[in-house]
Design a protein around this motif. Structure first.
Motif, PDB file in Angstrom:
ATOM      1  N   THR A 242       0.830  -1.205   0.000  1.00  0.00           N
ATOM      2  CA  THR A 242       0.000   0.000   0.000  1.00  0.00           C
ATOM      3  C   THR A 242       0.864   1.254   0.000  1.00  0.00           C
ATOM      4  O   THR A 242       0.595   2.212  -0.739  1.00  0.00           O
ATOM      5  N   LEU A 243       1.916   1.261   0.820  1.00  0.00           N
ATOM      6  CA  LEU A 243       2.823   2.413   0.845  1.00  0.00           C
ATOM      7  C   LEU A 243       3.453   2.624  -0.536  1.00  0.00           C
ATOM      8  O   LEU A 243       3.555   3.753  -1.016  1.00  0.00           O
ATOM      9  N   SER A 244       3.853   1.534  -1.165  1.00  0.00           N
ATOM     10  CA  SER A 244       4.440   1.630  -2.508  1.00  0.00           C
ATOM     11  C   SER A 244       3.425   2.152  -3.520  1.00  0.00           C
ATOM     12  O   SER A 244       3.756   2.978  -4.372  1.00  0.00           O
ATOM     13  N   SER A 245       2.168   1.695  -3.411  1.00  0.00           N
ATOM     14  CA  SER A 245       1.130   2.138  -4.358  1.00  0.00           C
ATOM     15  C   SER A 245       0.816   3.626  -4.187  1.00  0.00           C
ATOM     16  O   SER A 245       0.299   4.250  -5.106  1.00  0.00           O
ATOM     17  N   LEU A 246       1.153   4.187  -3.021  1.00  0.00           N
ATOM     18  CA  LEU A 246       0.954   5.617  -2.779  1.00  0.00           C
ATOM     19  C   LEU A 246       2.131   6.452  -3.295  1.00  0.00           C
ATOM     20  O   LEU A 246       2.179   7.663  -3.099  1.00  0.00           O
ATOM     21  N   GLY A 247       3.091   5.763  -3.928  1.00  0.00           N
ATOM     22  CA  GLY A 247       4.238   6.479  -4.491  1.00  0.00           C
ATOM     23  C   GLY A 247       5.378   6.648  -3.503  1.00  0.00           C
ATOM     24  O   GLY A 247       6.352   7.339  -3.794  1.00  0.00           O
ATOM     25  N   LEU A 248       5.270   6.021  -2.356  1.00  0.00           N
ATOM     26  CA  LEU A 248       6.347   6.098  -1.368  1.00  0.00           C
ATOM     27  C   LEU A 248       7.322   4.954  -1.631  1.00  0.00           C
ATOM     28  O   LEU A 248       6.984   3.974  -2.279  1.00  0.00           O
ATOM     29  N   SER A 249       8.509   5.075  -1.127  1.00  0.00           N
ATOM     30  CA  SER A 249       9.518   4.012  -1.269  1.00  0.00           C
ATOM     31  C   SER A 249       9.871   3.498   0.119  1.00  0.00           C
ATOM     32  O   SER A 249      10.861   3.932   0.721  1.00  0.00           O
ATOM     33  N   PRO A 250       9.061   2.601   0.645  1.00  0.00           N
ATOM     34  CA  PRO A 250       9.300   2.144   2.014  1.00  0.00           C
ATOM     35  C   PRO A 250      10.566   1.307   2.148  1.00  0.00           C
ATOM     36  O   PRO A 250      10.845   0.458   1.309  1.00  0.00           O
ATOM     37  N   GLN A 251      11.337   1.621   3.174  1.00  0.00           N
ATOM     38  CA  GLN A 251      12.491   0.795   3.539  1.00  0.00           C
ATOM     39  C   GLN A 251      11.981  -0.193   4.581  1.00  0.00           C
ATOM     40  O   GLN A 251      11.455   0.217   5.617  1.00  0.00           O
ATOM     41  N   GLU A 252      12.148  -1.479   4.319  1.00  0.00           N
ATOM     42  CA  GLU A 252      11.607  -2.499   5.206  1.00  0.00           C
ATOM     43  C   GLU A 252      12.640  -2.935   6.242  1.00  0.00           C
ATOM     44  O   GLU A 252      13.823  -3.037   5.960  1.00  0.00           O
ATOM     45  N   GLU A 253      12.143  -3.193   7.477  1.00  0.00           N
ATOM     46  CA  GLU A 253      12.948  -3.725   8.580  1.00  0.00           C
ATOM     47  C   GLU A 253      14.210  -2.906   8.826  1.00  0.00           C
ATOM     48  O   GLU A 253      15.324  -3.410   8.794  1.00  0.00           O
ATOM     49  N   VAL A 254      14.027  -1.635   9.123  1.00  0.00           N
ATOM     50  CA  VAL A 254      15.134  -0.743   9.438  1.00  0.00           C
ATOM     51  C   VAL A 254      15.440  -0.882  10.927  1.00  0.00           C
ATOM     52  O   VAL A 254      14.548  -0.769  11.760  1.00  0.00           O
ATOM     53  N   GLN A 255      16.704  -1.135  11.237  1.00  0.00           N
ATOM     54  CA  GLN A 255      17.076  -1.349  12.632  1.00  0.00           C
ATOM     55  C   GLN A 255      17.563  -0.054  13.282  1.00  0.00           C
ATOM     56  O   GLN A 255      18.382   0.666  12.718  1.00  0.00           O
ATOM     57  N   THR A 256      17.041   0.229  14.489  1.00  0.00           N
ATOM     58  CA  THR A 256      17.448   1.416  15.243  1.00  0.00           C
ATOM     59  C   THR A 256      18.724   1.118  16.022  1.00  0.00           C
ATOM     60  O   THR A 256      19.138  -0.037  16.148  1.00  0.00           O
ATOM     61  N   GLU A 257      19.331   2.160  16.575  1.00  0.00           N
ATOM     62  CA  GLU A 257      20.531   1.994  17.405  1.00  0.00           C
ATOM     63  C   GLU A 257      20.270   1.054  18.580  1.00  0.00           C
ATOM     64  O   GLU A 257      21.153   0.332  19.009  1.00  0.00           O
ATOM     65  N   GLU A 258      19.058   1.107  19.121  1.00  0.00           N
ATOM     66  CA  GLU A 258      18.714   0.288  20.284  1.00  0.00           C
ATOM     67  C   GLU A 258      18.508  -1.175  19.918  1.00  0.00           C
ATOM     68  O   GLU A 258      18.392  -2.026  20.779  1.00  0.00           O
ATOM     69  N   GLY A 259      18.417  -1.464  18.625  1.00  0.00           N
ATOM     70  CA  GLY A 259      18.237  -2.836  18.189  1.00  0.00           C
ATOM     71  C   GLY A 259      16.830  -3.169  17.739  1.00  0.00           C
ATOM     72  O   GLY A 259      16.570  -4.280  17.285  1.00  0.00           O
ATOM     73  N   TYR A 260      15.913  -2.215  17.864  1.00  0.00           N
ATOM     74  CA  TYR A 260      14.546  -2.466  17.408  1.00  0.00           C
ATOM     75  C   TYR A 260      14.499  -2.490  15.890  1.00  0.00           C
ATOM     76  O   TYR A 260      15.252  -1.785  15.218  1.00  0.00           O
TER      77      TYR A 260
END
Length: 138
Positions: free
Chosen positions: A109-127
């Protein structure tokens, strides 16, 4: 629970320590004298005694507890050694994400809205964040 658990801290297994600490964090338990007794100096020492026996799952739970206890609550009493905390962070960060069908649908859905989602981005805390998108230049 904390009042009953504190005097028995020396009896806790690795799983018992990790599960109990994680449970208090997930419930975002209000601090009380009993909770402070449980997470007093002996908690960190007990973790360090058992350090070599923790599984990756237990280390991950302790990392989540640490994020809550030290990060969100600003507590420093009773922390395990820096070496053990580092092992906890590494175990938590190494967990492999398992995207659900719903998550994949959100990405589509995000892609169909013209966005380029980055999947599973890890934060400094490890999330792991399901998706990160740029919106209005940010």
């Amino acid at each position: 629970i904390a009042a009953e658990a504190a005097p028995r801290l020396g009896e806790f297994t690795e799983q018992g320590l990790a599960n109990t600490a994680w449970s208090f964090a997930v419930a975002d338990t209000l601090f009380s004298a009993a909770l402070m007794d449980f997470f007093g100096h002996d908690f960190g020492r007990r973790c360090d005694v058992l350090a070599k026996s923790f599984s990756d799952e237990e280390l991950s739970q302790l990392h989540q507890w640490w994020l809550w206890y030290a990060g969100e609550r600003g507590q420093t009493t009773g922390l395990p050694s820096q070496e053990l905390l580092q092992r906890c962070r590494v175990a938590f960060s190494a967990r492999k994400a398992r995207p659900s069908r719903l998550q994949r649908q959100v990405g589509s859905t995000l892609s169909s809205l013209g966005l380029s989602p980055q999947e599973e981005v890890q934060t400094e805390e490890g999330y792991s964040l399901d998706y990160v998108v740029e919106w209005c230049g940010q």
